[in-house]
Design a protein around this motif. Structure first.
Motif, PDB file in Angstrom:
ATOM      1  N   ASP A 187       7.345  -4.738   5.065  1.00 49.71           N
ATOM      2  CA  ASP A 187       7.697  -5.737   6.070  1.00 49.71           C
ATOM      3  C   ASP A 187       8.188  -7.007   5.374  1.00 49.71           C
ATOM      4  N   PRO A 188       9.361  -7.531   5.746  1.00 49.26           N
ATOM      5  CA  PRO A 188       9.916  -8.705   5.052  1.00 49.26           C
ATOM      6  C   PRO A 188       9.138  -9.987   5.296  1.00 49.26           C
ATOM      7  N   ILE A 189       8.303 -10.016   6.333  1.00 46.59           N
ATOM      8  CA  ILE A 189       7.496 -11.206   6.607  1.00 46.59           C
ATOM      9  C   ILE A 189       6.161 -11.132   5.858  1.00 46.59           C
ATOM     10  N   ASP A 197      14.769  -3.677  -0.801  1.00 51.27           N
ATOM     11  CA  ASP A 197      13.576  -3.772   0.027  1.00 51.27           C
ATOM     12  C   ASP A 197      13.219  -2.453   0.702  1.00 51.27           C
ATOM     13  N   LYS A 198      14.016  -1.405   0.465  1.00 47.34           N
ATOM     14  CA  LYS A 198      13.709  -0.104   1.054  1.00 47.34           C
ATOM     15  C   LYS A 198      13.845   0.981  -0.011  1.00 47.34           C
ATOM     16  N   PRO A 199      12.900   1.046  -0.951  1.00 48.21           N
ATOM     17  CA  PRO A 199      13.014   2.033  -2.025  1.00 48.21           C
ATOM     18  C   PRO A 199      12.883   3.455  -1.501  1.00 48.21           C
ATOM     19  N   PHE A 200      13.770   4.313  -1.963  1.00 48.15           N
ATOM     20  CA  PHE A 200      13.827   5.703  -1.536  1.00 48.15           C
ATOM     21  C   PHE A 200      13.566   6.558  -2.766  1.00 48.15           C
ATOM     22  N   TYR A 201      12.397   7.207  -2.813  1.00 49.24           N
ATOM     23  CA  TYR A 201      12.028   7.992  -3.981  1.00 49.24           C
ATOM     24  C   TYR A 201      12.347   9.459  -3.723  1.00 49.24           C
ATOM     25  N   SER A 234       2.066  -5.379  10.673  1.00 43.90           N
ATOM     26  CA  SER A 234       2.173  -4.104   9.965  1.00 43.90           C
ATOM     27  C   SER A 234       2.838  -4.342   8.610  1.00 43.90           C
ATOM     28  N   PRO A 235       2.170  -4.020   7.494  1.00 44.41           N
ATOM     29  CA  PRO A 235       2.733  -4.314   6.172  1.00 44.41           C
ATOM     30  C   PRO A 235       3.930  -3.445   5.790  1.00 44.41           C
ATOM     31  N   ALA A 236       3.998  -2.200   6.339  1.00 45.54           N
ATOM     32  CA  ALA A 236       5.064  -1.297   5.883  1.00 45.54           C
ATOM     33  C   ALA A 236       5.161  -0.067   6.772  1.00 45.54           C
ATOM     34  N   ASN A 237       6.300   0.617   6.658  1.00 47.71           N
ATOM     35  CA  ASN A 237       6.495   1.952   7.226  1.00 47.71           C
ATOM     36  C   ASN A 237       6.718   2.932   6.079  1.00 47.71           C
TER      37      ASN A 237
END
Length: 337
Positions: A80-82, A128-132, A166-169
């Motif tokens: 989450d960017p916030i 900000d959206k790392p894709f592994y 929510s910290p992340a998806n």
């Protein structure tokens, strides 16, 4: 070495030191292109959390029972960017401390049973959206044999969250057919401290013998906090070292990097070693548990028949400044590096 060592000298030596050749293995590929086999995605939205304290670790677990026996090939983390979590660490767990819940936790995934640490994203990277994406012949198995796996996520949050957020998806990509290799992580890290007043730089060292069956290393990850600036890793066999890779630990353009000239085979009896460069301008020691950290982490693939040796993420921890490459016979090949 009689001449003074500057930070610039240390970084140049770390980045451009002699790199010895590594045999490329034909039976594992770092090609991220997946096969034509049908795949499906499963998105998990971390429930809102709230904390009044600074520097907190919050964990969350989510049952993957409805997925059935499947094989993870990709993982997308969307912080989450916030909230701006310092890092988000996702993995698989057979026995989480709590099921389908969030809780305040310490460093390390709160998992009692079998576990696979899957992917880390931290706030030092530029995306900000790392894709592994795993190599096409490596995957992480979920379910089967009556086992109920959970996705477990650890979030390191620096600042208080006065309002729930929510910290992340997390989005997982699965396929139904197994791959040749199972996936796991191997971590090299430090405990101990960085001595006071080291403005020209100080290296912490790590080294351990590989006592498990043969595995294949294909990616690496580096991480420090505010005082660390660089980390690198090595493999030693028959007193000859091979460079696995190294990167600045902040301002990176990506999270995971391909092992240099890899993939690389790790055999029983090999020595895995790493070091981190720290700058300490303070007149006190830096504790490597509470104030900073040194991490060089490998992604490895192993044959399914050796599952018992990789049931949990293996690792190697050495104490700084007591352990050095020169003080241990097994890492002596790196003494002059």
């Amino acid at each position: 070495m009689n001449q003074p060592i500057t930070v610039y000298t240390l970084i140049i030596a770390a980045l451009f030191g002699m790199v010895q050749s590594i045999r490329e293995l034909p039976y594992i590929s770092v090609d991220s292109k997946q096969s034509d086999e049908e795949q499906f995605q499963y998105k998990v939205v971390i429930p809102p959390v709230q904390t009044t304290e600074v520097n907190r670790y919050i964990c969350y677990s989510k049952s993957l029972e409805e997925i059935g026996e499947s094989y993870i090939t990709k993982l997308l983390t969307e912080p989450d960017p916030i909230v701006k979590p310092h890092h988000v660490d996702a993995g698989l767990c057979l026995e989480p401390l709590h099921e389908d819940a969030s809780w305040d936790c310490q460093r390390g995934l709160a998992c009692k049973g079998d576990a696979v640490e899957f992917s880390v994203t931290d706030n030092f990277q530029s995306v900000d959206k790392p894709f592994y994406v795993l190599p096409k012949d490596v995957s992480a198995k979920v379910g089967g044999n009556g086992k109920k796996y959970f996705l477990i996520v650890q979030m390191h949050i620096y600042e208080p969250l006065k309002e729930p957020a929510s910290p992340a998806n997390i989005t997982l990509t699965f396929k139904k057919k197994p791959t040749k290799y199972n996936y796991q992580k191997f971590l090299l890290g430090n405990e101990g401290f960085v001595p006071a007043s080291k403005p020209n730089g100080f290296f912490t060292h790590v080294g351990c013998e590989w006592k498990r069956p043969t595995a294949i290393a294909f990616h690496y990850y580096v991480h420090t906090h505010v005082h660390g600036i660089f980390a690198e890793g090595f493999l030693i066999r028959n007193n000859t070292w091979t460079y696995l890779g190294g990167q600045k630990t902040r301002e990176r353009h990506q999270v995971w990097f391909d092992v240099v000239n890899g993939p690389v085979e790790i055999r029983p009896g090999d020595i895995l070693a790493s070091r981190c460069l720290f700058i300490n301008n303070e007149e006190k020691d830096i504790d490597l548990k509470s104030e900073d950290t040194c991490i060089f982490q490998l992604s490895v693939g192993y044959d399914i028949q050796y599952q018992e040796y990789f049931a949990r993420p293996p690792g190697c921890i050495s104490t700084s400044p007591d352990f050095t490459f020169c003080s241990n016979e097994k890492t002596a090949a790196l003494c002059d590096r």
